[in-house]
Write a protein that holds these residues in place. Structure first.
Motif, PDB file in Angstrom:
ATOM      1  N   GLU A 174      -3.204 -28.896   1.257  1.00  0.00           N
ATOM      2  CA  GLU A 174      -2.717 -29.467  -0.003  1.00  0.00           C
ATOM      3  C   GLU A 174      -2.388 -28.362  -0.986  1.00  0.00           C
ATOM      4  N   VAL A 176      -2.109 -27.675  -5.278  1.00  0.00           N
ATOM      5  CA  VAL A 176      -2.275 -28.120  -6.660  1.00  0.00           C
ATOM      6  C   VAL A 176      -1.632 -27.061  -7.542  1.00  0.00           C
ATOM      7  N   VAL A 178      -1.069 -25.326 -11.086  1.00  0.00           N
ATOM      8  CA  VAL A 178      -1.698 -25.171 -12.400  1.00  0.00           C
ATOM      9  C   VAL A 178      -1.031 -24.011 -13.128  1.00  0.00           C
ATOM     10  N   GLU A 205      -3.854 -34.450 -18.543  1.00  0.00           N
ATOM     11  CA  GLU A 205      -5.157 -33.856 -18.267  1.00  0.00           C
ATOM     12  C   GLU A 205      -4.986 -32.382 -17.922  1.00  0.00           C
ATOM     13  N   GLY A 207      -5.193 -28.930 -15.744  1.00  0.00           N
ATOM     14  CA  GLY A 207      -4.987 -28.671 -14.313  1.00  0.00           C
ATOM     15  C   GLY A 207      -6.309 -28.545 -13.572  1.00  0.00           C
ATOM     16  N   ASN A 209      -8.880 -30.336 -13.834  1.00  0.00           N
ATOM     17  CA  ASN A 209      -9.297 -31.661 -13.356  1.00  0.00           C
ATOM     18  C   ASN A 209      -8.687 -31.966 -11.997  1.00  0.00           C
ATOM     19  N   ARG A 210      -7.405 -31.612 -11.844  1.00  0.00           N
ATOM     20  CA  ARG A 210      -6.717 -31.887 -10.582  1.00  0.00           C
ATOM     21  C   ARG A 210      -7.271 -31.005  -9.467  1.00  0.00           C
ATOM     22  N   ARG A 213     -10.575 -32.616  -8.375  1.00  0.00           N
ATOM     23  CA  ARG A 213     -10.360 -33.803  -7.536  1.00  0.00           C
ATOM     24  C   ARG A 213      -9.880 -33.408  -6.146  1.00  0.00           C
ATOM     25  N   ALA A 214      -8.999 -32.410  -6.091  1.00  0.00           N
ATOM     26  CA  ALA A 214      -8.508 -31.939  -4.791  1.00  0.00           C
ATOM     27  C   ALA A 214      -9.651 -31.333  -3.979  1.00  0.00           C
ATOM     28  N   LYS A 217     -11.714 -34.160  -2.558  1.00  0.00           N
ATOM     29  CA  LYS A 217     -10.997 -34.760  -1.424  1.00  0.00           C
ATOM     30  C   LYS A 217     -11.084 -33.852  -0.205  1.00  0.00           C
TER      31      LYS A 217
END
Length: 305
Positions: A174, A176, A178, A205, A207, A209-210, A213-214, A217
């Motif tokens: 994945e 992400v 930022v 929000e 970055g 936070n993302r 969450r990643a 996961k």
């Protein structure tokens, strides 16, 4: 009321240079730090700014990713090769069936790594994976790419980010995106100013936070809650965990003496303004040992030791 959020620990490890697997730079120290982690968030630069120099002069995230991945692979290859060599004699004699089986898996992994592949991409049975667990292979850990872009790249994307996304898709990883510069500014603001700052940028929000969450996961994690008059607390448990296993996160005695769990779904808990309201409308359930915990469950455990 005390509120205790869930926490995930990120360890900032400085970038590896080419030759780190042979001890160049502070390679060996950094590699040992990575080996202790559960997963890897690989930060790659995806912006061009003449005022921010790059150690390799030209910005090329694919080259940077390849350099790091190669060094991690070489470090794993050294560990596996030494282990295979160490037990070769015992394995050859056939006297120790466990070591013979381990040697076979080691040689399979050695060939895989030697071909430039990460350990995570080698299909292994559960028994084979167990034979390699003690080696804690770096390239066997789940990984995501964190693409550091500029403000424009965060809003519209850019060519460098697209390259990393294509690489990640090929690897089954994945990405992400930022903007570290924006994150640094956000970190200096109080909560009220953060919201205004994000709104001005067209963001909902930070970055970070993302990334969190990643990371959840990537590790297959979820959150459940315990709530009482004095404290509300978030707990982290693996997706697919049963109620007793979730209880064990709080204390091993809770799992050993598990009787049942009182469970309210998060949305029901909030909609009915707490446990009493949820109970009055029949939203509190009693669940046994086979219950699989769901994201956001509010749980109260009954146990006896």
């Amino acid at each position: 009321l005390k509120v205790i959020p869930a926490a995930v620990e990120f360890v900032d490890i400085a970038g590896l240079v080419e030759g780190a697997s042979e001890g160049k730079g502070k390679g060996n120290a950094f590699l040992s730090n990575i080996r202790e982690a559960d997963a890897i968030a690989h930060v790659v630069r995806c912006f061009v700014n003449d005022d921010v120099i790059h150690v390799m002069e030209k910005v090329d995230p694919l080259r940077d990713a390849a350099t790091i991945n190669t060094e991690l692979g070489l470090a794993d290859l050294e560990v596996i090769s030494k282990a295979a060599e160490r037990i070769a004699r015992v394995a050859k004699s056939g006297a120790d069936k466990l070591q013979t089986a381990r040697h076979e898996v080691l040689k399979k992994m050695e060939a895989h790594l030697d071909a430039g592949n990460p350990a995570r991409s080698l299909a292994l049975t559960a028994d084979e994976a167990a034979l390699l667990k003690e080696f804690n292979l770096i390239t066997g850990k789940p990984m995501l790419y964190v693409a550091n872009v500029d403000e424009k790249g965060l809003k519209d994307g850019n060519e460098l980010l697209a390259k990393v996304q294509a690489l990640a898709k090929k690897e089954g990883a994945e990405v992400v995106a930022v903007c570290a510069a924006i994150e640094a500014e956000i970190a200096q603001l109080d909560d009220a100013d953060k919201l205004d700052f994000l709104k001005d940028l067209g963001l909902t929000e930070p970055g970070l936070n993302r990334v969190i969450r990643a990371g959840y996961k990537l590790l297959g994690l979820q959150t459940y809650f315990t709530a009482g008059p004095k404290e509300v607390r978030a707990w982290t448990v693996r997706i697919g965990a049963t109620a007793p296993q979730a209880a064990g996160v709080i204390h091993t005695d809770f799992e050993k003496g598990f009787i049942r769990a009182e469970v309210i779904a998060y949305d029901d808990y909030v909609a009915n303004k707490g446990e009493q309201g949820a109970k009055e409308v029949g939203k509190l359930r009693l669940e046994g040992k086979e219950y699989v915990v769901q994201e956001g469950d509010v749980m109260h455990f009954r146990f006896n030791v």
